[in-house]
Design a protein around this motif. Sequence first.
Motif, PDB file in Angstrom:
ATOM      1  N   ALA A   9       0.734  -1.197   0.133  1.00  0.00           N
ATOM      2  CA  ALA A   9      -0.099  -0.082   0.056  1.00  0.00           C
ATOM      3  C   ALA A   9       0.964   1.120   0.046  1.00  0.00           C
ATOM      4  CB  ALA A   9      -0.872   0.039   1.208  1.00  0.00           C
ATOM      5  N   GLY A  10       2.068   1.129   0.267  1.00  0.00           N
ATOM      6  CA  GLY A  10       2.920   2.146   0.288  1.00  0.00           C
ATOM      7  C   GLY A  10       4.411   1.630   1.011  1.00  0.00           C
ATOM      8  N   LYS A  11       5.345   2.566   0.554  1.00  0.00           N
ATOM      9  CA  LYS A  11       6.932   2.039   0.848  1.00  0.00           C
ATOM     10  C   LYS A  11       7.464   3.509   1.531  1.00  0.00           C
ATOM     11  CE  LYS A  11       6.389   0.826  -2.948  1.00  0.00           C
ATOM     12  NZ  LYS A  11       5.857   0.294  -3.858  1.00  0.00           N
ATOM     13  N   ILE A  12       7.812   3.185   2.630  1.00  0.00           N
ATOM     14  CA  ILE A  12       8.951   4.270   3.202  1.00  0.00           C
ATOM     15  C   ILE A  12      10.233   3.807   3.705  1.00  0.00           C
ATOM     16  CG2 ILE A  12       9.153   5.903   5.258  1.00  0.00           C
ATOM     17  CD1 ILE A  12       6.142   5.706   5.832  1.00  0.00           C
ATOM     18  N   ILE A  13      11.223   4.588   2.983  1.00  0.00           N
ATOM     19  CA  ILE A  13      12.528   4.464   3.119  1.00  0.00           C
ATOM     20  C   ILE A  13      13.301   5.466   3.976  1.00  0.00           C
ATOM     21  CG2 ILE A  13      14.842   3.973   2.369  1.00  0.00           C
ATOM     22  CD1 ILE A  13      13.244   2.638  -0.183  1.00  0.00           C
ATOM     23  N   CYS A  14      13.984   4.926   5.329  1.00  0.00           N
ATOM     24  CA  CYS A  14      14.372   6.063   6.115  1.00  0.00           C
ATOM     25  C   CYS A  14      15.883   6.156   5.953  1.00  0.00           C
ATOM     26  CB  CYS A  14      14.131   5.840   7.488  1.00  0.00           C
ATOM     27  SG  CYS A  14      12.406   5.934   8.015  1.00  0.00           S
ATOM     28  N   ILE A  15      16.286   7.340   5.392  1.00  0.00           N
ATOM     29  CA  ILE A  15      17.800   7.332   5.059  1.00  0.00           C
ATOM     30  C   ILE A  15      18.447   7.665   6.531  1.00  0.00           C
ATOM     31  CG2 ILE A  15      19.879   8.372   3.949  1.00  0.00           C
ATOM     32  CD1 ILE A  15      17.939   6.966   1.960  1.00  0.00           C
ATOM     33  N   SER A  16      18.962   6.472   6.959  1.00  0.00           N
ATOM     34  CA  SER A  16      19.740   6.665   8.368  1.00  0.00           C
ATOM     35  C   SER A  16      21.048   6.853   7.993  1.00  0.00           C
ATOM     36  CB  SER A  16      19.295   5.253   9.050  1.00  0.00           C
ATOM     37  OG  SER A  16      19.904   5.375  10.317  1.00  0.00           O
ATOM     38  N   SER A  17      21.988   6.037   8.845  1.00  0.00           N
ATOM     39  CA  SER A  17      23.502   6.459   8.657  1.00  0.00           C
ATOM     40  C   SER A  17      23.860   5.157   9.510  1.00  0.00           C
ATOM     41  CB  SER A  17      23.831   7.423   9.426  1.00  0.00           C
ATOM     42  OG  SER A  17      25.127   7.596   9.818  1.00  0.00           O
ATOM     43  N   VAL A  18      25.188   4.865   9.267  1.00  0.00           N
ATOM     44  CA  VAL A  18      25.933   3.863   9.955  1.00  0.00           C
ATOM     45  C   VAL A  18      25.919   4.178  11.256  1.00  0.00           C
ATOM     46  CG1 VAL A  18      27.623   3.033   8.185  1.00  0.00           C
ATOM     47  CG2 VAL A  18      28.240   5.079   9.524  1.00  0.00           C
ATOM     48  N   HIS A  19      25.786   5.685  11.658  1.00  0.00           N
ATOM     49  CA  HIS A  19      25.766   6.074  12.996  1.00  0.00           C
ATOM     50  C   HIS A  19      24.534   5.991  13.776  1.00  0.00           C
ATOM     51  CE1 HIS A  19      29.743   7.581  12.344  1.00  0.00           C
ATOM     52  NE2 HIS A  19      29.475   7.926  11.433  1.00  0.00           N
ATOM     53  N   GLU A  20      23.488   4.941  13.280  1.00  0.00           N
ATOM     54  CA  GLU A  20      22.615   4.644  14.050  1.00  0.00           C
ATOM     55  C   GLU A  20      22.941   3.158  15.023  1.00  0.00           C
ATOM     56  OE1 GLU A  20      19.368   2.939  11.097  1.00  0.00           O
ATOM     57  OE2 GLU A  20      20.152   1.098  11.853  1.00  0.00           O
ATOM     58  N   VAL A  21      23.997   2.808  14.631  1.00  0.00           N
ATOM     59  CA  VAL A  21      24.848   1.723  15.413  1.00  0.00           C
ATOM     60  C   VAL A  21      26.497   2.150  15.741  1.00  0.00           C
ATOM     61  CG1 VAL A  21      23.484  -0.015  14.575  1.00  0.00           C
ATOM     62  CG2 VAL A  21      25.530   0.361  13.447  1.00  0.00           C
ATOM     63  N   ILE A  22      26.893   2.797  15.067  1.00  0.00           N
ATOM     64  CA  ILE A  22      28.366   3.339  15.471  1.00  0.00           C
ATOM     65  C   ILE A  22      28.347   4.668  16.334  1.00  0.00           C
ATOM     66  CG2 ILE A  22      30.679   3.640  14.758  1.00  0.00           C
ATOM     67  CD1 ILE A  22      30.177   2.430  12.287  1.00  0.00           C
ATOM     68  N   PRO A  23      28.630   4.745  17.468  1.00  0.00           N
ATOM     69  CA  PRO A  23      28.721   5.892  18.199  1.00  0.00           C
ATOM     70  C   PRO A  23      29.740   6.846  17.757  1.00  0.00           C
ATOM     71  CG  PRO A  23      28.933   4.050  19.758  1.00  0.00           C
ATOM     72  CD  PRO A  23      29.038   3.543  18.325  1.00  0.00           C
ATOM     73  N   TRP A  24      29.515   8.236  17.793  1.00  0.00           N
ATOM     74  CA  TRP A  24      30.360   9.035  16.987  1.00  0.00           C
ATOM     75  C   TRP A  24      30.614  10.290  17.873  1.00  0.00           C
ATOM     76  CZ3 TRP A  24      28.780  11.725  11.898  1.00  0.00           C
ATOM     77  CH2 TRP A  24      30.009  11.941  10.935  1.00  0.00           C
ATOM     78  N   ALA A  25      31.877  10.152  18.482  1.00  0.00           N
ATOM     79  CA  ALA A  25      32.464  11.400  19.452  1.00  0.00           C
ATOM     80  C   ALA A  25      32.187  12.555  18.491  1.00  0.00           C
ATOM     81  CB  ALA A  25      33.627  11.045  19.970  1.00  0.00           C
ATOM     82  N   GLY A  26      32.065  13.670  19.278  1.00  0.00           N
ATOM     83  CA  GLY A  26      32.178  15.094  18.539  1.00  0.00           C
ATOM     84  C   GLY A  26      30.706  15.242  17.499  1.00  0.00           C
TER      85      GLY A  26
END
Length: 268
Positions: A145-162
Amino acid sequence: MPTISLQGQVALVTGASSGIGTGVAKALGDAGATVVVNYSRSAKGAEATVAEIKAAGGEAIAIQADVSQEDQVIRMFQQIFDTYGTIDILINNAGLQKDSPFPDMTLEDWNTVIGINLTGQFLCAREAVKEFIRRGVVLERSCAAGKIICISSVHEVIPWAGHCNYAASKGGVMLLMKSMAQELAPYKIRINSIGPGAIKTPINRNAWETAEAEAKLLRLIPYNRVGEAEDIGKATVWLASDESDYVHGVTLFVDGGMTLYPEFAHGG
Ligand code: BGC
């Protein structure tokens, strides 16, 4: 000739005036989708994306809206419905970085990043979902009925200082996507994310612009090349098509192996 066809489907790509958004919009246009090119500030960039899609024989329009603002998102969807009648595919792409050491991070920079990267995805998804539920499946268009694609990032799992605001926004996108996927599957709404790694775009120019910077970046990428917007475009077309109809609630990392803990190839 692309082998996957999205002919007859209407796709909205948020933040499509530059970077990954432009690459995704062009790939969807090449696959036959009618593309709505959303932008916030760069009308010029959006018009260039529209022109490229049209030059390749596709159909596209540009619509301005800041995705973090509810009234602007609602107005954008109304414009889409007035122009094309409905929507089939939402690519939640708009995003930015406002980096700083944690103690110096301003509330304004925190709110801006969460507002666009996370709240923006919620607002656009909500409007798209209402329309998907209203219209339901139309088999000539797609078996979903519809498709959603969220453009996330490797940083949804890799912590990122700064980059605490950015990483928090992408971690939020991950569970927003999965929770929506769980709730909305019964309506045959298919929801996934793409987690790009380092892709050559303006957002990370200083990480690849010089040979030195690129060499340093490549140490984090086992496949040994920095990605291009087209890499994300190709994956998006597949994930938006019925070719991936049984793929639901996952993040497809398109990252040359960045999420494989590359440092452990030589240690541990
Ligand atoms: C960021 C880029 C970064 C990449 C890999 C992306 O989500 O926006 O700046 O190069 O992740 O770290």
